[in-house]
Motif scaffolding. Structure first.
Motif, short mmCIF file in Angstrom:
data_model
loop_
_atom_site.label_atom_id
_atom_site.label_comp_id
_atom_site.label_asym_id
_atom_site.label_seq_id
_atom_site.Cartn_x
_atom_site.Cartn_y
_atom_site.Cartn_z
N UNK A 150 -2.19 -72.61 -36.28
CA UNK A 150 -2.91 -73.21 -35.17
C UNK A 150 -3.58 -72.14 -34.30
N UNK A 151 -2.92 -71.01 -34.12
CA UNK A 151 -3.55 -69.91 -33.39
C UNK A 151 -4.86 -69.50 -34.06
N UNK A 152 -4.86 -69.48 -35.39
CA UNK A 152 -6.08 -69.13 -36.13
C UNK A 152 -7.14 -70.22 -36.00
N UNK A 156 -11.32 -70.00 -34.49
CA UNK A 156 -12.55 -70.44 -35.16
C UNK A 156 -13.15 -71.63 -34.42
N UNK A 157 -12.28 -72.49 -33.85
CA UNK A 157 -12.79 -73.61 -33.07
C UNK A 157 -13.56 -73.14 -31.85
N UNK A 211 -13.82 -78.88 -19.79
CA UNK A 211 -13.32 -77.69 -19.10
C UNK A 211 -13.69 -76.41 -19.83
N UNK A 212 -14.57 -76.55 -20.83
CA UNK A 212 -15.04 -75.37 -21.55
C UNK A 212 -14.14 -74.92 -22.68
N UNK A 213 -13.20 -75.79 -23.10
CA UNK A 213 -12.27 -75.43 -24.16
C UNK A 213 -12.70 -76.03 -25.49
N UNK A 214 -12.23 -75.42 -26.57
CA UNK A 214 -12.38 -76.00 -27.91
C UNK A 214 -11.12 -76.80 -28.17
N UNK A 215 -11.19 -78.13 -28.20
CA UNK A 215 -9.98 -78.95 -28.27
C UNK A 215 -9.20 -78.73 -29.56
#
Length: 341
Positions: A150-152, A156-157, A211-215
């Motif tokens: 998931x960290x990886x 990439x997300x 909020x500017x995040x990649x979900x």
């Protein structure tokens, strides 16, 4: 010399070899037992495929993933029953058998014990869903592997501004999804114990994007969205009559992209979670369970399973061990849900 058999059945997981090593060493050093292993679980018992397990054969195997004996999902109750297992005991001069496995394996062992066979159970499932033990070995390793994946996925997300969906194992309980999702900072965690509507999942995804995040959405393979009766299982049944799960991540990929307009990609971690070297926690737990299983055999405590309670290893009746699944309670899920979106 007294003699015990060992088999590993059902899905493999990190830590199985540490159980084998712990049992063989303790049996040889403390109790004077000799050991044989059966190839590929109950199939080896039914087909008399036996390998000797002297002390030197288990040297250095506790750090290895998988199982040196091999495994299968053979159901002995459908393929010969107690008579065939009893004949195997007789031909190999066995005092008893240590069965390392999950729910299906231990259910078969419990029934064979009711029919007079001497069996000790060792719980093995990455799902951590057996109610009689606080933790099963393999769970910690699976969570570590899933968290690293998931960290990886998050990196990439973030690069492509995508929503990433990670599907993890969890037939009856969402423990891997809950622990790995929390560790990875997921914006939504979906588990079978707590149905959630697709509208709510989409809202969490949009909140993270705004909020500017990649979900990042983490989903257990047995999750069914609110309003859906059964989990997604297009591949039929396994040899124990259970649904073969997997694929809900792909379904979420399509639904979330359609509902949010965010480019979405799903990754099904699958058997990656079962492979590789066990963590230190699982090596220690598995070794202790192997030692304790041989002690129960020496004490004649047949029909029991070794279990972890707190920091102690205790015996539990096999029927009691299978009485209730350990699922994610509402309080634990709500604790994680505070951070969703």
């Amino acid at each position: 010399m007294r003699r015990l058999g060992i088999l590993t059945s059902g899905g493999d997981c990190p830590g199985v070899n540490a159980v084998i090593r712990g049992a063989v060493l303790a049996g040889d050093i403390v109790h004077g037992y000799g050991f044989v292993g059966f190839r590929d679980g109950w199939r080896g018992v039914l087909e008399q495929e036996v390998v000797p397990l002297p002390r030197h054969s288990v040297r250095g195997i506790s750090r290895l993933g998988g199982t040196v004996l091999g495994t299968s999902r053979t159901n002995p109750l459908r393929n010969g029953g107690a008579g065939a297992v009893r004949e195997c005991f007789r031909r190999n001069g066995l005092d008893g058998l240590i069965a390392i496995g999950g729910e299906g394996t231990l259910a078969a062992a419990s029934e064979l014990c009711r029919q007079g066979l001497h069996i000790i159970g060792v719980p093995k499932t990455i799902d951590n869903d057996l109610g009689a033990t606080d933790y099963t070995f393999g769970f910690d390793s699976a969570v570590q592997t899933a968290t690293e994946a998931m960290d990886r996925l998050r990196t990439t997300g973030e690069s492509h501004h995508r929503c990433m969906v990670a599907e993890v194992m969890g037939r009856n309980a969402g423990w891997i999804a809950l622990h790995a999702g929390m560790a990875a900072g997921a914006h939504a965690i979906l588990v079978p114990e707590h149905p959630v509507s697709l509208e709510q999942v989409a809202a969490w995804v949009l909140s993270a994007r705004d909020r500017g995040r990649a979900p990042l959405v983490v989903v257990a393979e047995a999750f069914a969205p609110m309003g859906q009766i059964a989990p997604y299982a297009p591949r039929g049944l396994d040899t124990f009559g259970r649904r073969r799960l997997g694929g809900i991540g792909r379904l979420l990929e399509e639904e979330l992209q359609a509902r949010t307009g965010i480019e979405t990609r799903a990754t099904i971690l699958g058997h990656i979670q079962r492979g590789g070297e066990p963590t230190a926690f699982d090596r220690v737990l598995a070794t202790r369970l192997g030692i304790a299983a041989v002690q129960l055999a020496a004490d004649g405590r047949w029909g029991t399973m070794v279990a972890l309670r707190g920091t102690d290893i205790i015996p539990v009746d096999l029927e009691q061990a299978l009485g209730a699944l350990k699922v994610v309670p509402e309080a634990r899920y709500r604790e994680a849900a505070v951070l969703f979106g």
